[in-house]
Structures are given as C-alpha cells and as structure tokens.
Enzyme design. Sequence first.
Site, PDB file in Angstrom:
ATOM      1  N   ASP A 100       0.809  -1.230   0.000  1.00  0.00           N
ATOM      2  CA  ASP A 100       0.000   0.000   0.000  1.00  0.00           C
ATOM      3  C   ASP A 100       0.839   1.275   0.000  1.00  0.00           C
ATOM      4  O   ASP A 100       1.994   1.286   0.415  1.00  0.00           O
ATOM      5  CB  ASP A 100      -0.968   0.016   1.185  1.00  0.00           C
ATOM      6  CG  ASP A 100      -0.276  -0.097   2.535  1.00  0.00           C
ATOM      7  OD1 ASP A 100       0.714  -0.863   2.643  1.00  0.00           O
ATOM      8  OD2 ASP A 100      -0.709   0.568   3.493  1.00  0.00           O
ATOM      9  N   GLU A 158      -0.701  -1.900   5.171  1.00  0.00           N
ATOM     10  CA  GLU A 158       0.222  -1.846   6.313  1.00  0.00           C
ATOM     11  C   GLU A 158       0.082  -0.524   7.050  1.00  0.00           C
ATOM     12  O   GLU A 158       0.331  -0.446   8.246  1.00  0.00           O
ATOM     13  CB  GLU A 158       1.673  -2.040   5.834  1.00  0.00           C
ATOM     14  CG  GLU A 158       2.687  -2.199   6.964  1.00  0.00           C
ATOM     15  CD  GLU A 158       3.078  -0.903   7.634  1.00  0.00           C
ATOM     16  OE1 GLU A 158       3.230  -0.895   8.872  1.00  0.00           O
ATOM     17  OE2 GLU A 158       3.207   0.122   6.947  1.00  0.00           O
TER      18      GLU A 158
HETATM   19 NI    NI Z   1       6.548   1.169   5.601  1.00  0.00          NI
END
Ligand code: NI
Length: 412
Positions: A100, A158
Amino acid sequence: MTSTLGLPDLVPPAPLATGFSAAQLLAAVDAIAPQVIAWRRHLHRHPEVAFQEVATSQFVYDTLAALPGLAITRPTATSVVAELRGGRPGPTIAVRADIDALPIVEENDVDYRSTREGAMHACGHDGHTAIVLGLASLLAPCAAEVPGTVRFIFQHAEEMAPGGAEELVQHGVMDGVSQVIGLHLWAPMPVGRIGILAGPAMAAPDQFQCTIVGKGGHAAIPHECVDPIAIGAQIITALQQVVTRTVDPLDPIVLSVTQFIAGTTFNVIPNSAYFAGTVRTFEPSLRTSVPAQMERVIRGIAEAFGATADFTYEHGYRPVVNDPALTERLRDVVTRTFAPDTLIALRPTMGGEDFSAYQQRSPGVFAFVGAGNAETGIVHPHHHPRFQIDERSLSIGLRYLTAATLELLSVG
Ligand code: NI
C-alpha cells in the site's frame, strides 16, 4: 518496456545452469535487477492507499500468474498470496511484502512520479513488492528442486490500523509456516548497509483522542466561561509528565500530541477543544498503565476547572520483536553474502509495523535494508512528499531475501 496492458514485460529469469544452489540463484539476482526496478517504477506511478489496492493487487496477481507453478490466492479483496510447493520435502516459510501507498501529494520530479494525485509510495512499499516479485520469479522456475514450500505474502494496508497483516493471519496465511521473513527499505540508512536487530526492533504504535467540553462565550468575559483551550493546553503539557514521572526511564516511550483543534475566531471562547496523538512503547505492560495514567491526568485537570473530557485510547500493532536465534542465522547470511561492512549495528525505532502480527504465530525476522544516499539528495524521511530510495537497494534487498530464503530451506 510496457506491454499493451500497461504492464512491464516480464523478463524471463536468467537460465540456471545445472543444479540448484545458492551461488547460482544469487548470480541470477543481477540479471533480474532491471526487471525489479521496472516493476517498482510501475507501482510507484500507480500508488493506491490502504484497503484500496485494486490495480496494485491485480498487477501482482498478473505478474505471478505469468510464472510457472505457483498456487495463487486472493485472501482479501486487495491482497495476494502465492505458494511455491517445492518438489522436495522441507519446511514452509513465508516471505512478506506490503503493497500500500500513503495519502500524500508527491513532490518528486522523476519520470515515474505518482500519476494519482493525493497518493504516493512514500514509504518504499513499491520496492518491497518488486523485490518479493523478483524472489518469486527467481525461485518459481526451480520449483522441482526446492526443498519445502515458500509462501509469498503480498499484504494490503500496512499503513492503517488495524492493518492488513492481522486480517491475513486470520485468513490462515501463517498456517503451517515455521518461519517468516520480511524487510523494509530504510532511507535513514545508507544504501549498501543492512541492519537486523535481535529482539525488540519496532514499537507498538497506539493512538488516542480527547475532546474537552467546557462552556463557550465572549472572550472578554472569561469568568463566565469554562475555557477548553486553556484547560487543554494544561492537559497536553501535563501528559509529558506521564512519560517522565510514571514510566521506568529504562523503558522507551514516546507520547506525541499531533492535533489540537479548537475555536473559530479571536473573540469567542469555544465550547470544546479536541486533541489527538500517538503513544509508542515496547514494554507490553505500558500499553495498559500509560492510558490509565493519561486518563487520570486528563480527568483530574478537566474536573479541576469545571470541564468534562471524553478520552479514547486504541491499541495499534504489537511491537516487532525479532527471534534472537533466527536473527543470528540471518546476520550470518548477510556476512556470508555481502561485503564485510554491509551488516551494521542498528538501534530500535519507535516507528510501528504490522509485520508483528505474523510474529505472533511463528518466529520471524524483519530486516532493514539501507536505501538513502546523501550525495544524490536521497535524504528525506519516510512519509515525506520527497521521499525517495536509491534503487540499488532493490537488488541488495532481493539478494538478501534470496539468501535468507535459501538459508531457511537449508539450500547450500
Ligand atoms: Ni513502511
């Protein structure tokens, strides 16, 4: 190179000579490095933020589908897991990449800059994804020789708690996995260096919010108001005393108030004020004692001046704690695989990472691969609009992950 689909063409991995050895696979890393850079630049051009990685996960899926012999699944809408089941018996190990981007407007002037306004790969996850695609493309053609199973995890989200890792663990991606490895390209560290910490490496990043409700009114008549700004300022100052006076000084902790919002104009005392921030710790017991202390301070000060406070505290990821024995093995891998000055001592960071969710299930090691270069101006921190990586870090990261994977599979 771009195909009609807009995807970089897949360069076939360098043909392997007879046999299947660490030396042969590591020799193939250089051959595949331009492809890894091309993948990374494609991902950099097309960033997608957490839980919205639709094109990114499709790109990962299509790239993996072009490789021989991988079992590919989509555990959630925007994640991809590929499994290489080797032809010989051995352990199951997992290698994780996060995919991401961040909600940042890119300020770099490069020809592969973000084409999505308001999204940017400003943490290096484009590089992580490209590196693990590189590892899959190196190993997939040798599946018959691989002693064990390698599970490649391309994880979404994340950057946003509760994070994609926990969700994937609940979907079973760690089932049967004996060890898990991952890396972060790290701009504060010069390219050509690798650091692996034994034990605590990254902190638990918790979040809090507080609204103070007082009584608004005319700025010239403060005695008839309950001023939430004056009270909030005292609370924010006093919260630092929770850090310095209630926590063992040998336990690292950060308490940062990062938002303080109140009021509309110069002659009105507002009714309420809002502040929010983060607490970063390693010691598990602090994650209950610190919020309790914070609440006491907030309620005490608010009550003393006639206001009320609504305080909420949310736990983020657990701290990243590297397995000491596995760390030792992987440090040896770095020493064997790279020049002697590559492995450097590192201090833990108060940054957080949801790699910790995998480590709850199996021993794991999260390594830092240097990506900075002061001479070429690659000096901006992670999450900065001008964040960059020295792309030589991509082949170094791939070399490390290849050597580490073979070590865990006991391939000499
Ligand atoms: Ni990172």
